[in-house]
Every structure is written in C-alpha cells, then in structure tokens.
Design a protein around this motif. Structure first.
Motif, PDB file in Angstrom:
ATOM      1  N   ILE A 129      46.047  27.309  47.878  1.00 16.58           N
ATOM      2  CA  ILE A 129      44.906  27.723  47.053  1.00 16.58           C
ATOM      3  C   ILE A 129      43.858  26.615  47.004  1.00 16.58           C
ATOM      4  O   ILE A 129      42.658  26.868  47.117  1.00 16.58           O
ATOM      5  CB  ILE A 129      45.377  28.121  45.640  1.00 16.58           C
ATOM      6  CG1 ILE A 129      46.141  29.443  45.714  1.00 16.58           C
ATOM      7  CG2 ILE A 129      44.204  28.219  44.669  1.00 16.58           C
ATOM      8  CD1 ILE A 129      46.880  29.803  44.444  1.00 16.58           C
TER       9      ILE A 129
ATOM     10  N   SER B 229      52.061  27.014  47.127  1.00 19.82           N
ATOM     11  CA  SER B 229      51.009  27.913  46.634  1.00 19.82           C
ATOM     12  C   SER B 229      49.778  27.137  46.176  1.00 19.82           C
ATOM     13  O   SER B 229      48.649  27.461  46.536  1.00 19.82           O
ATOM     14  CB  SER B 229      51.527  28.770  45.477  1.00 19.82           C
ATOM     15  OG  SER B 229      52.497  29.670  45.927  1.00 19.82           O
ATOM     16  N   LYS B 230      50.004  26.112  45.362  1.00 26.71           N
ATOM     17  CA  LYS B 230      48.881  25.323  44.853  1.00 26.71           C
ATOM     18  C   LYS B 230      48.134  24.643  45.998  1.00 26.71           C
ATOM     19  O   LYS B 230      46.907  24.587  46.011  1.00 26.71           O
ATOM     20  CB  LYS B 230      49.365  24.284  43.844  1.00 26.71           C
ATOM     21  CG  LYS B 230      48.238  23.510  43.207  1.00 26.71           C
ATOM     22  CD  LYS B 230      48.726  22.608  42.096  1.00 26.71           C
ATOM     23  CE  LYS B 230      47.544  21.897  41.464  1.00 26.71           C
ATOM     24  NZ  LYS B 230      47.963  21.046  40.359  1.00 26.71           N
TER      25      LYS B 230
ATOM     26  N   ARG C  74      44.816  30.659  29.735  1.00 22.34           N
ATOM     27  CA  ARG C  74      45.014  30.741  31.189  1.00 22.34           C
ATOM     28  C   ARG C  74      45.284  32.180  31.573  1.00 22.34           C
ATOM     29  O   ARG C  74      46.017  32.895  30.890  1.00 22.34           O
ATOM     30  CB  ARG C  74      46.182  29.865  31.612  1.00 22.34           C
ATOM     31  CG  ARG C  74      45.847  28.388  31.539  1.00 22.34           C
ATOM     32  CD  ARG C  74      46.983  27.562  32.022  1.00 22.34           C
ATOM     33  NE  ARG C  74      47.156  27.779  33.460  1.00 22.34           N
ATOM     34  CZ  ARG C  74      47.844  26.990  34.241  1.00 22.34           C
ATOM     35  NH1 ARG C  74      48.424  25.947  33.752  1.00 22.34           N
ATOM     36  NH2 ARG C  74      47.965  27.250  35.526  1.00 22.34           N
ATOM     37  N   GLU C  75      44.711  32.585  32.667  1.00 22.69           N
ATOM     38  CA  GLU C  75      44.914  33.935  33.168  1.00 22.69           C
ATOM     39  C   GLU C  75      46.305  34.063  33.773  1.00 22.69           C
ATOM     40  O   GLU C  75      46.752  33.206  34.521  1.00 22.69           O
ATOM     41  CB  GLU C  75      43.857  34.246  34.228  1.00 22.69           C
ATOM     42  CG  GLU C  75      43.841  35.662  34.676  1.00 22.69           C
ATOM     43  CD  GLU C  75      42.696  35.946  35.644  1.00 22.69           C
ATOM     44  OE1 GLU C  75      42.871  36.847  36.463  1.00 22.69           O
ATOM     45  OE2 GLU C  75      41.668  35.251  35.582  1.00 22.69           O
ATOM     46  N   LYS C  76      47.005  35.163  33.414  1.00 19.09           N
ATOM     47  CA  LYS C  76      48.341  35.384  33.947  1.00 19.09           C
ATOM     48  C   LYS C  76      48.249  35.732  35.425  1.00 19.09           C
ATOM     49  O   LYS C  76      47.441  36.553  35.834  1.00 19.09           O
ATOM     50  CB  LYS C  76      49.015  36.518  33.193  1.00 19.09           C
ATOM     51  CG  LYS C  76      50.459  36.712  33.566  1.00 19.09           C
ATOM     52  CD  LYS C  76      51.126  37.760  32.714  1.00 19.09           C
ATOM     53  CE  LYS C  76      52.568  37.924  33.131  1.00 19.09           C
ATOM     54  NZ  LYS C  76      53.217  38.984  32.358  1.00 19.09           N
ATOM     55  N   LYS C  77      49.083  35.099  36.210  1.00 22.12           N
ATOM     56  CA  LYS C  77      49.090  35.338  37.655  1.00 22.12           C
ATOM     57  C   LYS C  77      49.954  36.561  37.944  1.00 22.12           C
ATOM     58  O   LYS C  77      51.154  36.547  37.703  1.00 22.12           O
ATOM     59  CB  LYS C  77      49.614  34.112  38.396  1.00 22.12           C
ATOM     60  CG  LYS C  77      48.750  32.891  38.217  1.00 22.12           C
ATOM     61  CD  LYS C  77      49.368  31.699  38.908  1.00 22.12           C
ATOM     62  CE  LYS C  77      48.556  30.449  38.648  1.00 22.12           C
ATOM     63  NZ  LYS C  77      49.186  29.272  39.227  1.00 22.12           N
ATOM     64  N   GLN C  78      49.323  37.608  38.452  1.00 25.75           N
ATOM     65  CA  GLN C  78      50.058  38.825  38.767  1.00 25.75           C
ATOM     66  C   GLN C  78      49.912  39.236  40.228  1.00 25.75           C
ATOM     67  O   GLN C  78      50.717  39.990  40.740  1.00 25.75           O
ATOM     68  CB  GLN C  78      49.578  39.982  37.877  1.00 25.75           C
ATOM     69  CG  GLN C  78      49.845  39.719  36.406  1.00 25.75           C
ATOM     70  CD  GLN C  78      49.256  40.795  35.520  1.00 25.75           C
ATOM     71  OE1 GLN C  78      48.246  41.394  35.843  1.00 25.75           O
ATOM     72  NE2 GLN C  78      49.893  41.015  34.390  1.00 25.75           N
ATOM     73  N   GLY C  79      48.875  38.750  40.884  1.00 29.54           N
ATOM     74  CA  GLY C  79      48.627  39.143  42.262  1.00 29.54           C
ATOM     75  C   GLY C  79      49.458  38.340  43.244  1.00 29.54           C
ATOM     76  O   GLY C  79      49.847  37.207  42.987  1.00 29.54           O
ATOM     77  N   VAL C  80      49.735  38.951  44.381  1.00 30.22           N
ATOM     78  CA  VAL C  80      50.489  38.303  45.444  1.00 30.22           C
ATOM     79  C   VAL C  80      49.712  38.478  46.738  1.00 30.22           C
ATOM     80  O   VAL C  80      49.214  39.562  47.028  1.00 30.22           O
ATOM     81  CB  VAL C  80      51.895  38.926  45.601  1.00 30.22           C
ATOM     82  CG1 VAL C  80      52.623  38.320  46.793  1.00 30.22           C
ATOM     83  CG2 VAL C  80      52.701  38.754  44.331  1.00 30.22           C
TER      84      VAL C  80
END
Length: 99
Positions: free
Chosen positions: A38, A34-35, A3-9
């Motif tokens: 998205i 958030s989910k 899974r890609e690490k979530k870093q953006g806001v």
C-alpha cells in the motif's frame, strides 16, 4: 477521527519468487506485506531510514558537541546548528510523508 474499518480485499497474482522478494523487502523495512505494498502504491516509493535510532542518537551527540563549541567565537557554530536543524527537518518530512 476514527479509523476506517478495513473490509475490502485486493487479490493479485505474482510468482512465488516475486512474492518472497516483496516479503523480504517489507521485512527489511519493518512492515508487513500489505502495508509495504500500500505504501509503494500510494507514494510510488518507500522512504526508509535504516538504523534510524542510531542516526538519531548520533545527531543528538553531534548537537551536544556543537553546543560545547559555542565558547569559541571564531567557529561558525550557529551555521552548523542551523544546517543540522535543516537536515533533521528534511528527514522528518521524508519519514512522515506517508502518514
């Protein structure tokens, strides 16, 4: 696949009432805000099956009852089972659309 690490806001401004409305909608479908947002952005809609566990149990019971009726050759049991299977497939497609 990792899974890609979530870093953006992403920050958006909305009224408190609108935010509370979105939070309630997210809660109603068992998602965090958030989910939910998205999911709405990605699909332009959110597919929700309220009381899905109850629906699954009822479909299972219906299929069991249909199985018992196979003894009666005059009833179109196979057609009913095929229709039930098609409905389940459509529900699965909707439920997994955003995965």
């Amino acid at each position: 696949m990792a899974r890609e690490k979530k870093q953006g806001v992403i920050t958006i401004r909305v009224s408190d009432d609108y935010k509370n409305n979105l939070k309630q909608k997210a809660k109603d479908v068992g998602m965090d805000l958030s989910k939910y947002v998205i999911n709405c952005i990605n699909s332009n809609r959110t597919n929700v099956i309220h009381d899905g566990d109850i629906l699954i149990a009822e479909i299972y019971n219906l299929n069991e009852q249909l199985q018992k009726l196979t003894l009666y050759k005059s009833l179109p049991i196979q057609e009913l089972q095929n229709s039930l299977s098609n409905a389940i497939s459509k529900l699965n497609t909707l439920a997994n659309k955003d995965d």
